[in-house]
Design a protein around this motif. Structure first.
Motif, mmCIF file in Angstrom:
data_model
loop_
_atom_site.group_PDB
_atom_site.id
_atom_site.type_symbol
_atom_site.label_atom_id
_atom_site.label_comp_id
_atom_site.label_asym_id
_atom_site.label_seq_id
_atom_site.Cartn_x
_atom_site.Cartn_y
_atom_site.Cartn_z
ATOM 1 N N SER A 149 41.891 49.192 42.126
ATOM 2 C CA SER A 149 42.862 49.070 42.880
ATOM 3 C C SER A 149 43.465 47.428 43.095
ATOM 4 N N GLY A 150 42.316 46.599 43.120
ATOM 5 C CA GLY A 150 42.614 45.186 43.705
ATOM 6 C C GLY A 150 43.176 44.294 42.520
ATOM 7 N N LEU A 151 43.313 44.806 41.307
ATOM 8 C CA LEU A 151 43.878 44.149 40.166
ATOM 9 C C LEU A 151 44.795 45.048 39.295
ATOM 10 N N SER A 152 45.582 45.895 40.031
ATOM 11 C CA SER A 152 46.537 46.671 39.074
ATOM 12 C C SER A 152 47.953 46.126 39.037
ATOM 13 N N ARG A 153 47.974 45.251 39.720
ATOM 14 C CA ARG A 153 49.555 44.846 39.894
ATOM 15 C C ARG A 153 49.507 43.281 39.390
ATOM 16 N N PRO A 154 50.676 42.888 38.633
ATOM 17 C CA PRO A 154 50.827 41.604 38.039
ATOM 18 C C PRO A 154 50.657 40.389 39.391
ATOM 19 N N GLU A 155 51.286 40.414 40.377
ATOM 20 C CA GLU A 155 50.965 39.650 41.240
ATOM 21 C C GLU A 155 49.474 39.421 42.067
ATOM 22 N N GLN A 156 48.625 40.496 41.879
ATOM 23 C CA GLN A 156 47.191 40.624 42.292
ATOM 24 C C GLN A 156 46.408 39.768 41.341
ATOM 25 N N VAL A 157 46.860 40.084 39.843
ATOM 26 C CA VAL A 157 46.218 39.239 38.850
ATOM 27 C C VAL A 157 46.387 37.677 38.714
ATOM 28 N N VAL A 158 47.621 37.432 39.231
ATOM 29 C CA VAL A 158 47.872 35.998 39.364
ATOM 30 C C VAL A 158 47.119 35.306 40.429
ATOM 31 N N TYR A 159 46.955 35.980 41.673
ATOM 32 C CA TYR A 159 46.374 35.548 42.771
ATOM 33 C C TYR A 159 44.819 35.437 42.415
ATOM 34 N N PHE A 160 44.392 36.500 41.720
ATOM 35 C CA PHE A 160 42.976 36.484 41.518
ATOM 36 C C PHE A 160 42.552 35.283 40.584
ATOM 37 N N PHE A 161 43.309 34.897 39.695
ATOM 38 C CA PHE A 161 42.937 33.823 38.664
ATOM 39 C C PHE A 161 43.224 32.506 39.491
ATOM 40 N N ARG A 162 44.359 32.303 40.193
ATOM 41 C CA ARG A 162 44.969 31.128 40.594
ATOM 42 C C ARG A 162 44.295 30.541 41.916
ATOM 43 N N GLU A 163 44.048 31.591 42.986
ATOM 44 C CA GLU A 163 43.511 31.218 44.222
ATOM 45 C C GLU A 163 42.179 31.684 44.081
ATOM 46 N N VAL A 164 41.424 32.711 43.607
ATOM 47 C CA VAL A 164 40.090 32.656 43.902
ATOM 48 C C VAL A 164 39.310 32.215 42.792
ATOM 49 N N LEU A 165 39.765 31.875 41.564
ATOM 50 C CA LEU A 165 38.984 31.260 40.449
ATOM 51 C C LEU A 165 39.473 29.968 40.328
ATOM 52 N N GLY A 166 40.311 29.509 40.822
ATOM 53 C CA GLY A 166 41.100 28.316 40.469
ATOM 54 C C GLY A 166 41.601 27.855 39.579
ATOM 55 N N ILE A 167 42.129 28.899 38.536
ATOM 56 C CA ILE A 167 42.543 28.338 37.355
ATOM 57 C C ILE A 167 43.965 28.444 37.364
ATOM 58 N N PRO A 168 44.751 27.368 37.157
ATOM 59 C CA PRO A 168 46.125 27.001 37.432
ATOM 60 C C PRO A 168 47.180 27.987 36.676
ATOM 61 N N VAL A 169 46.678 28.030 35.204
ATOM 62 C CA VAL A 169 47.569 28.707 34.273
ATOM 63 C C VAL A 169 46.989 29.923 33.872
ATOM 64 N N VAL A 170 47.477 31.053 34.254
ATOM 65 C CA VAL A 170 47.352 32.453 33.751
ATOM 66 C C VAL A 170 47.943 32.693 32.395
ATOM 67 N N ASP A 171 47.330 32.503 31.381
ATOM 68 C CA ASP A 171 47.844 32.828 29.960
ATOM 69 C C ASP A 171 46.988 33.771 29.161
ATOM 70 N N LYS A 172 47.079 34.169 28.048
ATOM 71 C CA LYS A 172 46.448 34.942 27.289
ATOM 72 C C LYS A 172 44.885 34.727 27.045
ATOM 73 N N GLU A 173 44.855 33.446 26.801
ATOM 74 C CA GLU A 173 43.361 33.116 26.776
ATOM 75 C C GLU A 173 42.597 33.511 28.113
ATOM 76 N N VAL A 174 43.034 33.224 29.112
ATOM 77 C CA VAL A 174 42.447 33.352 30.128
ATOM 78 C C VAL A 174 41.628 34.853 30.339
ATOM 79 N N LEU A 175 43.050 35.938 30.155
ATOM 80 C CA LEU A 175 42.622 37.252 30.200
ATOM 81 C C LEU A 175 41.372 37.554 28.950
ATOM 82 N N SER A 176 41.644 37.042 27.800
ATOM 83 C CA SER A 176 40.864 37.063 26.425
ATOM 84 C C SER A 176 39.410 36.702 26.825
ATOM 85 N N ARG A 177 39.124 35.628 27.706
ATOM 86 C CA ARG A 177 37.810 35.245 28.106
ATOM 87 C C ARG A 177 37.124 36.346 28.822
ATOM 88 N N ARG A 178 37.784 37.129 29.830
ATOM 89 C CA ARG A 178 37.167 38.154 30.504
ATOM 90 C C ARG A 178 36.924 39.332 29.740
#
Length: 539
Positions: free
Chosen positions: A29-58
Motif C-alpha cells: 500500500s505504501g508504494l502502489s501509486r507513482p507519486e509514492q514511488v517518487v517520494y520514496f526514492f527522492r525524499e526518503v533515499l535521497g536519489i534525485p532522479v528516478v529512472d529505470k536503473e534505480v528501479l532495476s537496482r532494487r
C-alpha cells in the motif's frame, strides 16, 4: 441443502462445507501509486532522479537475495518448464516435508510472467525541475518467484512475489489443508484423499474446524511469510513510508461435499442431475439461485454446460456473470457442489480479506438453493435397471454365474420358501430347502431334483442374494436378497398378474367391485396406469 441430505440420508456418510481454494492479492500500500514511488526514492533515499536503473537496482538486490536464500537453506530453485504442472513437480518435496513433519519453504520456481510495473519517461517539454520524470502504470514481462511453503497453520500454500516495483504478491491457499492441520492438532482421526475428507471421527469437529478459517488468522500467516520472503526494506524506510500489505480476494471457491457409502448412487445422482440441470435450470432459475433479478442489463454469462476435463470425468456448470456453480463426482466416493467467483462485486460483496465471513454466508445461501433445487428434481420415480442387471450373467474371477430371470418359476418358488422360513437360526441346508419346496408346492423329487436346487442356489449366491453361514453349507438370504425376493413375489402375485389380466383379458367393472380394500387399491392403480399412458401419448 438439508432437503438434499434428507433425501439421500441412508446413502450418505457425512456432509460438510468449507472454502476450497482461495487466491489473494497482496498490494504494497505504501508504494502502489507513482507519486509514492517518487517520494520514496527522492525524499526518503535521497536519489534525485528516478529512472529505470534505480528501479532495476532494487530488483537485482531482491533477486540476489532469493538466490542466496535458496543456496543457504538448500532449497531447490528452478525455472518453470512450459507444459509442466508446478504442483505435480514439487509434490515429492512436499511429501518429504510431511514425512519429517517440517515446516517452511521447500521449493522455489522462477517464471517469466506479465506483471504490473511502472513506466518511466522524460517529459516532452522542459520543466522547472530537470530531474522530474513521469511515472505511469504498465504491464510488462519480468521474473516472478513462486515459493512453495508448508505452513504450520494453513498447511501447503504458494506465495508468488514479483521481482519488480511495486512488488505485488499473490497467495494460494486451500481450506482443506487448514482443516487437516486443525484436526491433527486436536487429535481427531480422519481419512483424507487429495482434496476431500472421506471419513472423520467427529463430524461436528470437522465443520467447526472449517468455520475457524478467519481473516485474522489468514492475515497473520501471510504477513509472516511476506516479511520473511518478500523484498527487504530498512527500518527507516518502513517508518517513513508506513509500508504494509493490503490483502484482497482475487478468486475464491466454496464447496459442499456429500460423501457416499457406495459409488453407484453417486454416479446415478450426478447423471440425473446433469440431465435435469440442462433442461430445467433456465436463466430465471439460475438468477433465483444466485439471489438476483434477471434483467436486460445483466452482463456476463448465463448458461448451463457440461465440460469434460483432462481427468476423464464430466463437470456440470451453471454460469452467472463472472461466477459459476459446478458439480462433479470424484474418486468414486463423493459428490461436490462448488461455487467459484472471480469478482465478488457480482454478489455485492467487497473483495477485502476482512469481508471473508460475509462471503461465506452469501456463498452458503447460494449453494443451499442449488442443492434444494436438485433435491426437488431428484425426488421423483426414476428407472432402476435391477431386473435387467439380474438377468445378465456375471463373472467373478474364473467363475461365471448365469442370469436370474423374473419369469423363472423355480426361482420364484425358491425365493418364496426362503422368505417365509429364511430366518431360521443357523440358516437352511440344501436338503432342508429342497424338502420345504417340495412340500409347499406339492412337487415330486423328479420334477425338482436336488441338483437343480443346488444350481439355483449357486445363481442366487453369485448375484449376492444368498450367503453361507460361516463355513457350513447352510444358507440364508442377504439383505439385498430379501429386497429382491419381495420385489419378485409382489411383482408376480400382487401387481403384475392382476393388472395384466385387467389390461388384456377382463377389466372389472368399477360399479360392481366387492367391498375389499385390496380391490379398491387395484382399481386406483389401474386408473393411475391408464393416466400415465394417456400423458405419455399426449407428450
Amino acid at each position: 441443502m438439508e432437503l438434499f441430505a434428507k433425501l439421500f440420508d441412508s446413502l450418505l456418510v457425512l456432509v460438510y462445507h468449507c472454502f476450497d481454494r482461495i487466491v489473494i492479492h497482496g498490494y504494497l500500500s505504501g508504494l502502489s501509486r507513482p507519486e509514492q514511488v517518487v517520494y520514496f526514492f527522492r525524499e526518503v533515499l535521497g536519489i534525485p532522479v528516478v529512472d529505470k536503473e534505480v528501479l532495476s537496482r532494487r530488483t537485482n538486490d531482491y533477486q540476489r537475495w532469493v538466490e542466496a536464500y535458496a543456496r543457504n537453506h538448500n532449497i531447490p530453485i528452478e525455472w518453470a518448464d512450459k507444459g509442466v504442472r508446478k504442483e505435480d513437480h514439487v509434490l515429492p518435496a512436499l511429501r518429504r516435508r510431511e514425512k519429517g513433519n517440517l515446516c517452511g519453504v521447500y521449493f522455489i520456481f522462477k517464471s517469466m510472467e506479465q506483471g504490473r510495473t511502472f513506466r518511466i519517461t522524460v517529459p516532452k517539454y522542459p520543466t522547472q525541475d530537470p530531474n522530474y520524470r513521469i511515472l505511469a502504470h504498465q504491464r510488462s514481462r519480468f521474473t516472478h518467484y513462486y515459493f512453495y511453503v508448508r505452513d504450520e497453520v494453513l498447511g501447503p500454500i504458494i506465495v508468488r512475489v514479483a521481482s519488480f516495483f511495486p512488488f505485488h504478491a499473490t497467495y494460494w491457499l486451500n481450506g482443506h489443508s487448514f482443516i487437516e492441520r486443525e484436526l491433527k492438532r486436536s487429535g481427531i482421526g480422519f481419512h483424507k484423499n487429495d482434496n476431500a475428507f472421506l471419513a472423520v471421527d467427529d463430524v461436528a469437529a470437522l465443520q467447526a474446524a472449517a468455520d475457524r478459517l478467519s481473516p485474522a488468522l489468514i492475515r497473520k500467516q501471510l504477513d509472516y511469510w511476506t516479511f520473511h520472503l518478500g523484498p527487504k526494506f530498512s527500518k527507516k524506510e518502513r517508518g517513513q513510508m508506513n509500508l504494509s500489505r493490503f490483502y484482497a480476494i482475487a478468486q475464491i471457491e466454496y464447496c459442499r461435499n456429500f460423501i457416499f457409502k457406495r459409488h453407484f448412487p453417486i454416479h446415478k445422482i450426478f447423471e440425473r442431475s446433469c440431465e435435469i440441470g440442462l433442461w430445467r435450470l433456465t436463466a430465471n432459475r439460475i438468477s433465483e439461485i444466485f439471489g438476483v433479478r434477471l434483467h436486460k442489463r445483466l452482463r456476463g454469462k448465463l448458461a448451463t454446460v457440461i465440460d469434460q476435463i483432462e481427468h476423464g470425468h464430466h463437470v456440470f456448470r451453471a454460469y452467472w456473470k463472472n461466477a459459476f456453480l459446478k458439480q462433479y463426482e470424484k474418486f468414486s466416493r463423493f459428490l461436490r457442489n462448488e461455487l467459484c467467483s472471480n469478482n465478488l462485486r457480482d454478489f455485492g460483496l467487497k473483495k477485502g480479506l476482512d469481508h471473508l465471513d460475509a462471503v461465506r454466508k452469501r456463498f452458503q445461501t447460494v449453494t443451499d438453493r442449488f442443492a434444494g433445487f436438485q433435491a426437488q428434481c431428484l425426488n421423483v420415480h426414476v428407472d432402476f435397471p435391477l431386473l435387467q442387471r439380474l438377468a445378465l450373467p456375471i463373472t467373478a474371477g474364473s467363475v461365471r454365474y448365469p442370469g436370474i430371470k423374473i419369469h423363472d418359476t423355480r426361482i420364484i418358488r425358491l425365493l418364496e420358501v426362503l422368505l417365509h422360513g429364511g430366518n431360521t437360526v443357523g440358516g437352511w441346508t440344501a436338503k432342508q430347502i429342497h424338502s420345504a419346496v417340495l412340500t409347499a408346492f406339492q412337487l415330486s423329487p423328479t420334477a425338482y431334483g436336488l441338483n437343480q436346487l443346488r444350481y439355483d442356489l449357486r445363481k442366487l449366491k453369485g448375484h449376492g442374494l444368498l450367503q453361507r453361514e460361516s463355513r457350513r453349507y447352510a444358507y440364508r438370504l442377504t439383505p439385498k436378497g430379501v429386497q429382491v425376493g419381495l420385489l419378485f413375489l409382489f411383482f408376480h402375485k400382487r401387481l403384475c398378474g392382476p393388472l395384466a389380466n385387467s389390461r388384456f383379458h377382463h377389466k372389472p367393472q368399477p360399479e360392481h367391485r366387492p367391498h375389499s380394500k385390496l380391490e379398491v387399491a387395484y382399481h386406483k392403480a389401474d386408473k393411475a396406469i391408464q393416466d400415465i399412458v394417456d400423458l405419455l401419448a399426449a407428450a
